[in-house]
Design a protein around this motif. Sequence first.
Motif, PDB file in Angstrom:
ATOM      1  N   THR A   5       0.852  -1.190   0.000  1.00  0.00           N
ATOM      2  CA  THR A   5       0.000   0.000   0.000  1.00  0.00           C
ATOM      3  C   THR A   5       0.882   1.231   0.000  1.00  0.00           C
ATOM      4  N   GLY A   6       0.473   2.238  -0.789  1.00  0.00           N
ATOM      5  CA  GLY A   6       1.267   3.446  -0.845  1.00  0.00           C
ATOM      6  C   GLY A   6       2.544   3.235  -1.640  1.00  0.00           C
ATOM      7  N   LYS A   7       3.421   4.187  -1.560  1.00  0.00           N
ATOM      8  CA  LYS A   7       4.687   4.134  -2.275  1.00  0.00           C
ATOM      9  C   LYS A   7       5.823   3.814  -1.307  1.00  0.00           C
ATOM     10  N   ARG A   8       6.910   3.337  -1.862  1.00  0.00           N
ATOM     11  CA  ARG A   8       8.096   3.126  -1.048  1.00  0.00           C
ATOM     12  C   ARG A   8       8.810   4.455  -0.811  1.00  0.00           C
ATOM     13  N   VAL A   9       9.408   4.577   0.366  1.00  0.00           N
ATOM     14  CA  VAL A   9      10.173   5.773   0.698  1.00  0.00           C
ATOM     15  C   VAL A   9      11.579   5.571   0.150  1.00  0.00           C
ATOM     16  N   PRO A 108       1.505  -6.522   8.994  1.00  0.00           N
ATOM     17  CA  PRO A 108       0.954  -6.426   7.629  1.00  0.00           C
ATOM     18  C   PRO A 108       1.347  -5.148   6.899  1.00  0.00           C
ATOM     19  N   GLU A 109       1.474  -4.042   7.630  1.00  0.00           N
ATOM     20  CA  GLU A 109       1.800  -2.767   6.976  1.00  0.00           C
ATOM     21  C   GLU A 109       3.158  -2.784   6.281  1.00  0.00           C
ATOM     22  N   GLU A 158       5.233   3.582   2.660  1.00  0.00           N
ATOM     23  CA  GLU A 158       4.902   4.772   3.441  1.00  0.00           C
ATOM     24  C   GLU A 158       4.164   4.459   4.743  1.00  0.00           C
ATOM     25  N   PRO A 159       3.097   3.611   4.733  1.00  0.00           N
ATOM     26  CA  PRO A 159       2.408   3.318   6.008  1.00  0.00           C
ATOM     27  C   PRO A 159       3.330   2.695   7.055  1.00  0.00           C
ATOM     28  N   PHE A 160       4.219   1.804   6.599  1.00  0.00           N
ATOM     29  CA  PHE A 160       5.150   1.162   7.527  1.00  0.00           C
ATOM     30  C   PHE A 160       6.201   2.155   8.002  1.00  0.00           C
ATOM     31  N   TYR A 161       6.633   3.032   7.107  1.00  0.00           N
ATOM     32  CA  TYR A 161       7.581   4.077   7.485  1.00  0.00           C
ATOM     33  C   TYR A 161       6.997   4.946   8.596  1.00  0.00           C
TER      34      TYR A 161
END
Length: 272
Positions: A5-9, A108-109, A158-161
């Motif tokens: 989900t989202g983009k990678r940082v 999961p994030e 991004e969510p995990f970041y």
Amino acid sequence: MAPPTGKRVKGVQIFRPFVYGTTAKPFDENTNPKPPGVPDDHTHSWTVFVKGIDDVDITYWLRRVQFKLHESIPNHVRMIEGEKGKPFLLHETGWGEFEIAIKLYYVPESAEKPQTLYHHLRLHPYGRTEEEKEAMRLNGGQVISWAYEEQLFNEPYEPFYEILTSGALPASSASSSLSNKTGSKSGGGGKGKDKDHGKQPVRSEGGVLERSAMIPLTNRPGQPFSRETEQVEIKKLQEALVKVEELMNRTKEEVARKEKRLKDLKAEAAKA
């Protein structure tokens, strides 16, 4: 694994230190009595674990851990779900040493695939010298085989970041809400203010802050990994390097002497 989900940082690597390994102790009527129901041939009780450095919580990035034991052990594949503030651990008894596969499942994030570590269960004192083995025997017979490791998240989503860098928490009040974000290419720090009180988290007694990449400054009972330990190991490596260089120089001198001797012998043979 959850779908990304989202983009990678991009260009960011974040690491989190942790410890894994085993602790074993022989059964003894006084200090470690054998529990009822344990087979007669079992000689030791032992524990395998994965935990945060300085015992800080790591369940915000690690969801569960699978321990794969020897196939002779009933239910030899065990899954331990994460509980906030608690280590992932498994208690067992036995008589033999073997390799344990430790599989890490992330939250999961992260959208990260599980990773596997391997650790050899130690039941008997070990070491490079007899002195090291004897030190274990004098430690109540307890055999500690621990390893320090750093989990690296490369360009997290991004969510995990956001989870990894949501603010360092004092270990004694992990439920505090911290607003300022931390984290960088080097792994994140311990900044951030409490929304309610505006206080900076305090790194007390050289310990660490939860949700950070800090390492304890000094050793304490039950906490053998610290900056102090790191400096000791660096000193050992430096001393070993000096010995290796001395050995190499002696070897080069010996080779040079033999080459000269061989040259002289050939010269003598040519004259004859």
